[in-house]
Design a protein around this motif. Structure first.
Motif, PDB file in Angstrom:
ATOM      1  N   ALA A   1     -58.708  51.239  66.139  1.00 43.31           N
ATOM      2  CA  ALA A   1     -59.367  52.123  65.136  1.00 43.31           C
ATOM      3  C   ALA A   1     -60.926  52.127  64.804  1.00 43.31           C
ATOM      4  N   HIS A   2     -61.362  51.008  65.558  1.00 46.43           N
ATOM      5  CA  HIS A   2     -62.624  50.466  64.996  1.00 46.43           C
ATOM      6  C   HIS A   2     -63.645  51.539  65.328  1.00 46.43           C
ATOM      7  N   GLY A   3     -64.478  51.980  64.378  1.00 50.93           N
ATOM      8  CA  GLY A   3     -65.447  53.255  64.520  1.00 50.93           C
ATOM      9  C   GLY A   3     -64.691  54.533  64.312  1.00 50.93           C
ATOM     10  N   GLY A   4     -63.592  54.478  63.930  1.00 43.88           N
ATOM     11  CA  GLY A   4     -63.101  56.004  63.579  1.00 43.88           C
ATOM     12  C   GLY A   4     -62.049  55.672  62.252  1.00 43.88           C
ATOM     13  N   PHE A   5     -60.922  56.258  62.375  1.00 48.97           N
ATOM     14  CA  PHE A   5     -59.962  56.360  61.324  1.00 48.97           C
ATOM     15  C   PHE A   5     -58.510  56.121  61.443  1.00 48.97           C
ATOM     16  N   LEU A   6     -58.057  55.360  60.514  1.00 52.26           N
ATOM     17  CA  LEU A   6     -56.757  54.934  60.616  1.00 52.26           C
ATOM     18  C   LEU A   6     -55.872  55.268  59.456  1.00 52.26           C
ATOM     19  N   MET A   7     -54.674  55.967  59.656  1.00 48.75           N
ATOM     20  CA  MET A   7     -53.686  56.481  58.670  1.00 48.75           C
ATOM     21  C   MET A   7     -52.714  55.854  58.443  1.00 48.75           C
ATOM     22  N   LEU A   8     -52.188  55.259  57.295  1.00 51.46           N
ATOM     23  CA  LEU A   8     -51.171  54.418  56.897  1.00 51.46           C
ATOM     24  C   LEU A   8     -50.581  55.070  55.700  1.00 51.46           C
ATOM     25  N   HIS A   9     -49.048  54.956  55.674  1.00 50.46           N
ATOM     26  CA  HIS A   9     -48.143  55.298  54.269  1.00 50.46           C
ATOM     27  C   HIS A   9     -47.862  54.086  53.475  1.00 50.46           C
ATOM     28  N   VAL A  10     -48.298  54.169  52.368  1.00 48.33           N
ATOM     29  CA  VAL A  10     -48.188  53.051  51.386  1.00 48.33           C
ATOM     30  C   VAL A  10     -46.663  52.609  51.260  1.00 48.33           C
ATOM     31  N   ARG A  11     -45.841  53.327  51.263  1.00 49.79           N
ATOM     32  CA  ARG A  11     -44.588  52.855  51.358  1.00 49.79           C
ATOM     33  C   ARG A  11     -44.161  51.912  52.411  1.00 49.79           C
ATOM     34  N   ASP A  12     -44.683  52.039  53.571  1.00 48.77           N
ATOM     35  CA  ASP A  12     -44.425  51.368  54.776  1.00 48.77           C
ATOM     36  C   ASP A  12     -45.254  49.951  54.744  1.00 48.77           C
ATOM     37  N   LEU A  13     -46.195  49.888  53.960  1.00 53.69           N
ATOM     38  CA  LEU A  13     -46.713  48.720  53.549  1.00 53.69           C
ATOM     39  C   LEU A  13     -46.314  47.679  52.643  1.00 53.69           C
ATOM     40  N   LEU A  14     -45.704  48.497  51.624  1.00 53.73           N
ATOM     41  CA  LEU A  14     -45.281  47.631  50.597  1.00 53.73           C
ATOM     42  C   LEU A  14     -43.972  47.112  50.818  1.00 53.73           C
ATOM     43  N   THR A  15     -43.147  47.485  51.925  1.00 59.91           N
ATOM     44  CA  THR A  15     -41.980  46.725  52.029  1.00 59.91           C
ATOM     45  C   THR A  15     -42.048  45.509  53.024  1.00 59.91           C
ATOM     46  N   ASP A  16     -43.422  45.124  53.212  1.00 62.98           N
ATOM     47  CA  ASP A  16     -43.982  43.754  54.155  1.00 62.98           C
ATOM     48  C   ASP A  16     -44.813  43.100  53.182  1.00 62.98           C
ATOM     49  N   GLU A  17     -44.378  41.978  52.797  1.00 61.86           N
ATOM     50  CA  GLU A  17     -45.351  41.303  52.044  1.00 61.86           C
ATOM     51  C   GLU A  17     -46.451  40.775  52.893  1.00 61.86           C
ATOM     52  N   LEU A  18     -46.255  40.123  53.984  1.00 58.45           N
ATOM     53  CA  LEU A  18     -47.347  39.631  54.755  1.00 58.45           C
ATOM     54  C   LEU A  18     -48.031  40.719  55.234  1.00 58.45           C
ATOM     55  N   VAL A  19     -47.824  41.690  55.551  1.00 61.59           N
ATOM     56  CA  VAL A  19     -48.794  43.028  55.990  1.00 61.59           C
ATOM     57  C   VAL A  19     -49.453  43.329  54.834  1.00 61.59           C
ATOM     58  N   TRP A  20     -48.987  43.555  53.542  1.00 69.28           N
ATOM     59  CA  TRP A  20     -49.742  43.979  52.417  1.00 69.28           C
ATOM     60  C   TRP A  20     -50.695  42.815  52.104  1.00 69.28           C
ATOM     61  N   GLU A  21     -50.412  41.757  52.204  1.00 72.74           N
ATOM     62  CA  GLU A  21     -51.561  40.697  51.951  1.00 72.74           C
ATOM     63  C   GLU A  21     -52.696  40.627  52.968  1.00 72.74           C
ATOM     64  N   LYS A  22     -52.208  40.572  54.053  1.00 74.89           N
ATOM     65  CA  LYS A  22     -53.232  40.680  55.302  1.00 74.89           C
ATOM     66  C   LYS A  22     -54.077  41.932  55.281  1.00 74.89           C
ATOM     67  N   LEU A  23     -53.818  43.020  54.782  1.00 75.97           N
ATOM     68  CA  LEU A  23     -54.562  44.151  54.706  1.00 75.97           C
ATOM     69  C   LEU A  23     -55.232  44.246  53.369  1.00 75.97           C
ATOM     70  N   ARG A  24     -54.877  43.353  52.529  1.00 75.23           N
ATOM     71  CA  ARG A  24     -55.795  43.279  51.259  1.00 75.23           C
ATOM     72  C   ARG A  24     -56.972  42.288  51.561  1.00 75.23           C
ATOM     73  N   ARG A  25     -56.764  41.357  52.419  1.00 78.10           N
ATOM     74  CA  ARG A  25     -57.817  40.295  52.726  1.00 78.10           C
ATOM     75  C   ARG A  25     -58.854  41.120  53.638  1.00 78.10           C
ATOM     76  N   PHE A  26     -58.191  41.990  54.461  1.00 80.45           N
ATOM     77  CA  PHE A  26     -59.008  42.625  55.581  1.00 80.45           C
ATOM     78  C   PHE A  26     -60.137  43.624  54.896  1.00 80.45           C
ATOM     79  N   SER A  27     -59.456  44.405  53.742  1.00 79.10           N
ATOM     80  CA  SER A  27     -60.448  45.407  53.108  1.00 79.10           C
ATOM     81  C   SER A  27     -61.275  44.649  52.226  1.00 79.10           C
ATOM     82  N   ARG A  28     -61.093  43.527  51.898  1.00 74.73           N
ATOM     83  CA  ARG A  28     -61.980  42.707  51.371  1.00 74.73           C
ATOM     84  C   ARG A  28     -63.260  42.213  52.082  1.00 74.73           C
TER      85      ARG A  28
END
Length: 806
Positions: free
Chosen positions: A362-389
């Protein structure tokens, strides 16, 4: 204030098909589909998707089925079409640090082109290098080097041989080793026994000569090794000299073949230079040998594997920025992965096994995600938090440390990404994140709020009809007549219980379109009519209303006590709603009250046994407050009162029965009976005003069905809050009965209006400083409360004892 009996036209919204402006939806196919009733969400989404600043990611909140995902996806694609196609991403072998592969960005399509060039280079090298190394030029030069070496080596060997002969030793080579033998007087080699039989002096001379010969051999070898090294270095230099022009030509063709200017041109140039050096350092692996050919081929495969290009993101087919919809955001699918293979109980990998995740794509474009899918996996959520920062992505294997066998790890070059993330979630999830993780929420500054309902208008009706038309075309269904569309729109009003608003959850309308289309196809029709929509709705109710039917049967069978005729003191029918998630229905429940003199006040029996919820308890406390305001001005209340929902064992929640409870109490206090054919719903505030409640249509229809089963008498009906008037969207059975005068729907703004309807007596409001008129409901109740007060005072006064005579 006045009690109102509603006319049939007040009970529902009926849309005239001719007002829609078309005969059937096939006429609307050429019209675009707008964001129906979602102007606020559309403006916010447009702003967020076009805002090219960090932290302006989007959080889209709304009900499931509101179109939040599909509409955002369409808008993302529209905005993406105006943006440039981002570069391809490749990973290359790092010749300096093989465990840290290099990342290379290439113009769209050139990543695959570079990979093809490198594949062709390997084929060319495998063919051309052996040919050039076996060519006459190389052979002549290498023979010259070999001859010069042999000449020097032969001269040194001749000297060594003469040295050995002078000391009676014969010198020769055997299997690459120098071997010498002691000679006798006749020049023949002595056997071991003959050598041992020599005189002692002679043996000493032989030993000394042997030591001298060994020393001379060592000097010979010291002299030969540099010569051999010079020869080998000469051969290597010759090979490089022969092959280097080939490499320079092929690599230059690659550079020229990649015509577009690239950001990482310096990195690519350095890589190609290292490729040349790598090949020149491993020329031996390209020539066939008679010894260890299998090992040579294995080494050649390794050398060539380092020249591969791993194109992890190929954007050649794109015409704009990428739009990625990630419906399964696992750690690997979202952030990328490194694949491994097992070899001799060790997990091995290299740069060619790096795989891109959705973020890289999705570099240079858009990525759609569903929050409920992310919250079910702690590793995914934490990695996404670091990336967003940080905006920087490092591909890694999170579970590598727990691997069951030794692992060869990689640390690919981290990448700075420019991705606009669109999170889809519920309203509750949005505010939960705002409170629990404010830093992460700060990265999503654009709130796209989809309304669950919106004000209906001619425009929204027209847009909804276009939605129906496009749904029919997409699903291959018959088109809808104007009458059928009108029925769909009426159902959209019914979903939100409002004559002025439509439901924003269009997935429900889409489902009804499919079901009505199936009904039409079942009768072999070519156009869906209003009756088809009604039949689909009726069929849906039949699929879901079994619990409703069973509860009605409990009344019909006499298991549950509900009175529909006559009058009773302290007893009234309240209206409740049961929500099963997929189906809602109304049901009457008997509310009874009992009063007596005492100081306990109002007791809610459901609360005492923990069968009531907090909202219901609040409603009872408000009722108690209003009751005190009515009667405690003259004297404190001396009252014991109990309220109960008869035969209710599963709990009560909500305050919509407050009016019914108040009427039951006033009936008990006044001694005036209440009409049992009129059921009541409505909340009450501390001033006696009747407040609107939810589920009004289900409640009315539920009571109507009970009455219709028992037989309509013309005296039955419901009393609802006047503020619920616009929420009425009753079915045709109820409106028809009201038209015929066999059922009634009354509205009240104040509880005084309701008590007058139910008792037939004046309420007594407004009262005077001395209380209420004696022939009114409140006057009678006041008299009863005064009697309770006197009884309590008598009970509390000291008794005078009597003297007993003898």
């Amino acid at each position: 204030m006045s009690l109102a009996s509603l006319s049939p036209s007040d009970l529902t919204l009926t849309l005239a098909p001719e007002s829609l402006g078309f005969k059937d939806t096939s006429e609307l196919l050429n019209q675009p589909l707008p964001w129906i009733g979602q102007a606020r969400a559309q403006a916010a989404a447009q702003f967020g998707l076009t805002m090219d600043q960090p932290d302006y990611n989007l959080f889209v909140l709304g009900e499931v089925g509101s179109g939040r995902s599909s509409l955002l996806q369409q808008l993302m694609q529209q905005v993406a079409a105006t943006k440039a196609v981002p570069p391809d991403l490749c990973y290359l072998h790092n010749f300096d640090a093989p465990d840290k592969p290099r990342a290379l960005r290439m113009p769209p399509g050139q990543g695959k082109q570079l990979r093809q060039f490198m594949v062709q280079l390997c084929k060319t090298l495998q063919k051309e290098i052996p040919q050039r190394l076996d060519g006459p030029d190389f052979k002549a030069e290498s023979a010259h080097l070999e001859k010069a070496y042999k000449l020097e080596e032969s001269k040194a060997y001749t000297e060594l041989d003469a040295f050995a002969e002078a000391r009676n030793f014969a010198l020769y080579r055997e299997d690459g080793h120098m071997v010498f033998t002691l000679l006798g007087a006749k020049g023949k080699a002595l056997t071991e026994s003959e050598a041992r039989s020599l005189p002692k002096d002679r043996r000493a001379q032989v030993d000394l000569a042997e030591q001298e010969l060994r020393s001379e051999i060592a000097r010979y070898l010291d002299k030969i090794r540099p010569l051999e090294r010079i020869k080998n270095e000469g051969v290597i230099a010759l090979r490089r000299q022969i092959i280097k022009p080939l490499l320079e030509r092929e690599l230059q063709e690659i550079r020229l073949g990649l015509k577009k200017q690239i950001k990482d041109s310096v990195k690519l140039g350095n890589y190609l230079d290292q490729v040349m050096q790598h090949v020149l350092d491993n020329l031996d692996t390209f020539r066939a040998t008679e010894v260890d050919e299998e090992l040579r081929l294995e080494e050649l495969t390794t050398v060539l594997s380092r020249l591969r290009v791993n194109v992890v993101v190929d954007n050649e087919a794109l015409t704009g920025a990428p739009v990625i919809i990630e419906n399964n955001p696992s750690y690997h699918s979202l952030f990328g992965s490194i694949e491994y293979q097992t070899e001799e109980d060790v997990l091995l990998t290299d740069f060619s096994r790096i795989r891109a995740g959705s973020l890289l794509k999705a570099h240079g474009g858009f990525l759609m995600l569903h929050v409920r899918d992310l919250l079910t996996d702690e590793l995914v959520w934490e990695k996404l938090r670091r990336f967003s920062r940080t905006g920087r992505l490092q591909i890694e294997e999170p579970m590598q440390m727990f691997a069951p066998m030794p692992t060869v790890s990689l640390a690919p070059e981290a990448l700075d990404l420019n991705v606009k993330i669109v999170l889809i979630g519920a309203t509750e999830e949005y505010y939960l994140l705002q409170e629990a993780d404010p830093e992460f929420a700060r990265r999503f500054r654009v709130k796209v709020d989809f309304a669950e309902s919106f004000v209906a208008s001619t425009d929204t009706y027209g847009a909804s009809a276009v939605f129906v038309a496009q749904t029919c075309q997409r699903l291959g269904l018959p088109h809808f007549s104007a009458e059928a569309v009108a029925h769909l729109l009426e159902d959209a009003h019914r979903e939100v219980d409002d004559q002025t608003r439509q439901s924003g959850v269009f997935s429900h309308m889409e489902a009804l379109v499919m079901e009505a289309g199936a009904v039409c196809q079942g009768r072999e029709g070519t156009l869906v009519k209003g009756d088809d929509v009604s039949a689909a709705l009726q069929a849906r109710r039949l699929r879901h209303n079994y619990p409703d039917q069973r509860m009605q049967e409990t009344i019909t069978d006499g298991e549950r006590l509900i009175s529909l005729h006559g009058e009773k003191i302290g007893q009234i029918n309240g209206l409740t709603q049961i929500d099963l998630g997929d189906y809602r229905f109304g049901f009457p429940v008997r509310v009874t009250a009992r009063t007596s003199a005492g100081e306990d006040g109002l007791v809610n029996i459901e609360r005492e046994v923990e069968l009531s919820g907090p909202i219901h308890d609040k409603g009872v406390l408000i009722l108690n407050s209003y009751l005190s305001a009515l009667f405690a001005a003259q004297a404190p209340l001396a009252l014991n009162a109990t309220l109960v929902f008869e035969q209710e064992y599963h709990g009560i929640e909500g305050d919509s029965a407050s009016c019914a409870e108040l009427y039951a109490l006033l009936s008990c206090l006044s001694g005036l009976p209440l009409r049992q054919g009129i059921a009541v719903t409505g909340a009450v505030n501390q001033h006696g005003e009747v407040l609107p409640v939810g589920g009004i249509n289900e409640k009315i229809e539920g009571f109507f069905r009970i009455c219709a089963t028992a037989g309509l008498t013309g005296q039955q009906g419901v009393l609802i809050p006047q503020r619920n008037r616009r929420h009425l969207m009753l079915n045709c059975e109820v409106t028809q009965a009201v038209t015929q005068g066999r059922f009634h729907v009354y509205t009240a703004e104040h509880v005084s209006e309701g008590i007058e309807l139910l008792t037939g007596a004046a309420s007594g409001l407004p009262g005077t400083a001395n209380g209420y008129a004696p022939d009114t409901v409140l006057g009678r109740a006041q008299k009863t409360l005064q009697a309770y007060r006197q009884a309590c005072q008598l009970a509390d006064s000291p008794r005078v004892g009597r003297k007993r005579g003898r």
